[in-house]
Design a protein around this motif. Structure first.
Motif, short mmCIF file in Angstrom:
data_model
loop_
_atom_site.label_atom_id
_atom_site.label_comp_id
_atom_site.label_asym_id
_atom_site.label_seq_id
_atom_site.Cartn_x
_atom_site.Cartn_y
_atom_site.Cartn_z
N THR A 201 46.36 40.07 49.22
CA THR A 201 45.40 40.68 48.66
C THR A 201 46.23 42.21 48.24
OG1 THR A 201 44.83 42.01 50.79
CG2 THR A 201 43.75 40.03 50.29
N GLY A 239 43.69 35.86 45.85
CA GLY A 239 44.37 37.16 45.25
C GLY A 239 45.15 37.02 44.10
N PRO A 240 45.66 38.18 43.48
CA PRO A 240 46.62 37.98 42.39
C PRO A 240 47.74 37.06 42.75
CG PRO A 240 45.92 40.20 42.81
CD PRO A 240 45.54 39.57 44.14
N SER A 256 40.81 40.90 44.42
CA SER A 256 41.68 41.70 44.49
C SER A 256 42.18 42.12 45.90
CB SER A 256 41.59 42.80 43.60
OG SER A 256 42.80 43.62 43.57
N SER A 257 40.84 42.89 46.49
CA SER A 257 41.18 43.39 47.59
C SER A 257 40.85 42.50 48.70
CB SER A 257 40.48 44.68 47.87
OG SER A 257 39.08 44.39 47.75
#
Ligand code: CTP
Length: 405
Positions: A201, A239-240, A256-257
């Motif tokens: 994350t 996540g990325p 993302s987070s």
């Protein structure tokens, strides 16, 4: 898994790797399988029908329209006879034909008529392998349930070094064995709704900086692939990351987070049969991310962090009967003890323990060494394996644990 008596068709495309397929035929016959070979005309530029018929003990099928063909519908009788079709080497041309329903030679016609498991071992020049057409064809074939052994990196016939080498005969043989083992599996995962979290994350400090970790997400991708392969409906919250599953998952949810991953996972959970939480979720996030870029200060700076919400623990608290919850534990010491404690505290059914102290385990590695700890007290330490094989072991464990719920 014994291959004794199994009926396997080996198809050969026109590539130099065809010489290795002779060893594959030998291995299969030695293991007691009945083997029939089918070649494209181009394959005969590299190997002879005599080598293949000598090794397999049967005539080779090459020409759709040969006057020697008994009925003219050999492709259908082969398709009726075979339990598995292995195509090695699968050339760019063959992949294109298979993925687009073109049936213009004995092998491509057989592929069209074949409604049982198919395993492909691609082999070609790196640029051909990486070409969007080839990758698109491979994705399409995988989505149809065709098994693909990823090409390997190494020396190629064109003199260059790169991706595109056919998997070794021994590896293809092992995959054939595991495919037959698969068919004797319970099929418990078929149709199950499974949440899989993966990757790192990213916690923003300001619009420019963030806190994250080294997770590549590769293990999570392999898990999503394996569960999809077994017929599950995978909801992939990640996540990325630079990797992506090779199969098309049922639902792809990029976040993302840690906060976003929490919200997505918690809202999916009541509808899920299982969850596998492989993501490396940040335990802390900046208390007040700045909307503006933070300017450099004279003497250092203090960043206040607050704890994120624990997804695994929350799903554990909200878990209903007949829901299976799998967590990961990455430990650097007192591994078993910590993992057991995590299993209990987070109310999980299964914990996949990795130790950073183990060789072949860790971030971005193609391999992993794990131990499975189940709620019933079973502890299964596994060998170091490639992440694909680890995902398959995990899916087996999930089937066993789900059956006990
Ligand atoms: N996990 C989670 N939500 C968090 C933190 C972790 O769902 N906010 C999950 C991970 O996806 C993993 C498991 O919890 O499945 C264990 O993660 P790990 O970092 O090893 O454990 P922690 O609970 O963070 O404990 P510690 O860092 O103290 O070892």
């Amino acid at each position: 898994m014994s291959l004794r008596g199994k009926r396997i068709i080996v198809g050969l495309g026109g590539g130099i790797a065809a010489y290795k397929t002779l060893s594959l035929v030998r291995l299969l016959v030695k293991a007691g399988a009945q083997v029939r070979c089918v070649c494209t005309p181009a394959a005969l530029q590299f190997v002879t029908p005599l080598s293949l018929s000598t090794l397999s003990g049967h005539a080779v099928y090459v020409d759709l329209f040969s006057p020697g063909n008994e009925t003219g519908t050999e492709h259908v009788s082969y398709a009726d006879w075979g339990e598995l079709l292995v195509v090695a080497p699968a050339t760019a041309d063959l992949l294109g034909k298979f993925a687009n329903g073109i049936a213009d030679n004995a092998l491509s016609t057989l592929f069209n008529a074949f409604d049982k498991p198919v395993l492909l071992a691609p082999a070609m020049n790196t640029r051909m392998y990486r070409h969007s057409a080839t990758q698109e064809n491979l994705r399409k074939l995988r989505d149809w349930g065709v098994e693909v052994m990823p090409a390997e990196t190494g020396g190629l016939a064109c003199g260059c070094d790169g991706e595109g080498r056919m998997a070794e005969p021994g590896q293809i043989f092992s995959r054939v064995e595991s495919l037959f083992a698969d068919s004797s599996r319970t099929g418990i995962l078929k149709g199950k709704k499974i949440l899989v979290t993966a990757g790192p994350t990213v916690e923003s400090i300001d619009p420019v900086r963030y806190i994250s970790n080294h997770s590549s997400g590769l293990m999570g991708c392999r898990i999503a692939d394996e569960l999809t392969r077994r017929g599950a409906e995978v909801h992939f919250v990640h996540g990325p990351m630079r990797f992506a599953p090779e199969r098309t998952v049922y639902e792809d949810i990029p976040v993302s987070s840690a906060g976003q991953m929490f919200t997505e996972s918690v809202s999916l959970w009541p509808d899920m049969d299982m969850a596998v939480l492989s993501a490396a979720v940040a335990d802390y996030t900046p208390a007040e991310p700045s909307p503006e870029k933070i300017k450099k200060q004279e003497d250092g700076m203090v960043l206040r962090l607050v704890k994120t919400k624990d997804i695994l623990q929350t799903l554990g608290q909200e878990k209903k009967k007949r829901q299976l919850l799998v967590g990961f534990a990455l430990e650097t010491r007192d591994e078993l003890e910590n993992a057991r404690e995590k299993l209990r505290r987070k109310n999980a059914d299964l914990i996949v323990l990795n130790s950073l102290r183990d060789q072949g385990a860790g971030f971005g590695c193609a391999t992993n060494k794990v131990t499975f700890l189940a709620k019933d007290g079973t502890v299964r330490p596994m060998e170091c394996k490639d992440k694909e094989a680890v995902a398959s072991d995990l899916a087996d464990c999930m089937e066993r644990s789900y059956a006990l719920l």
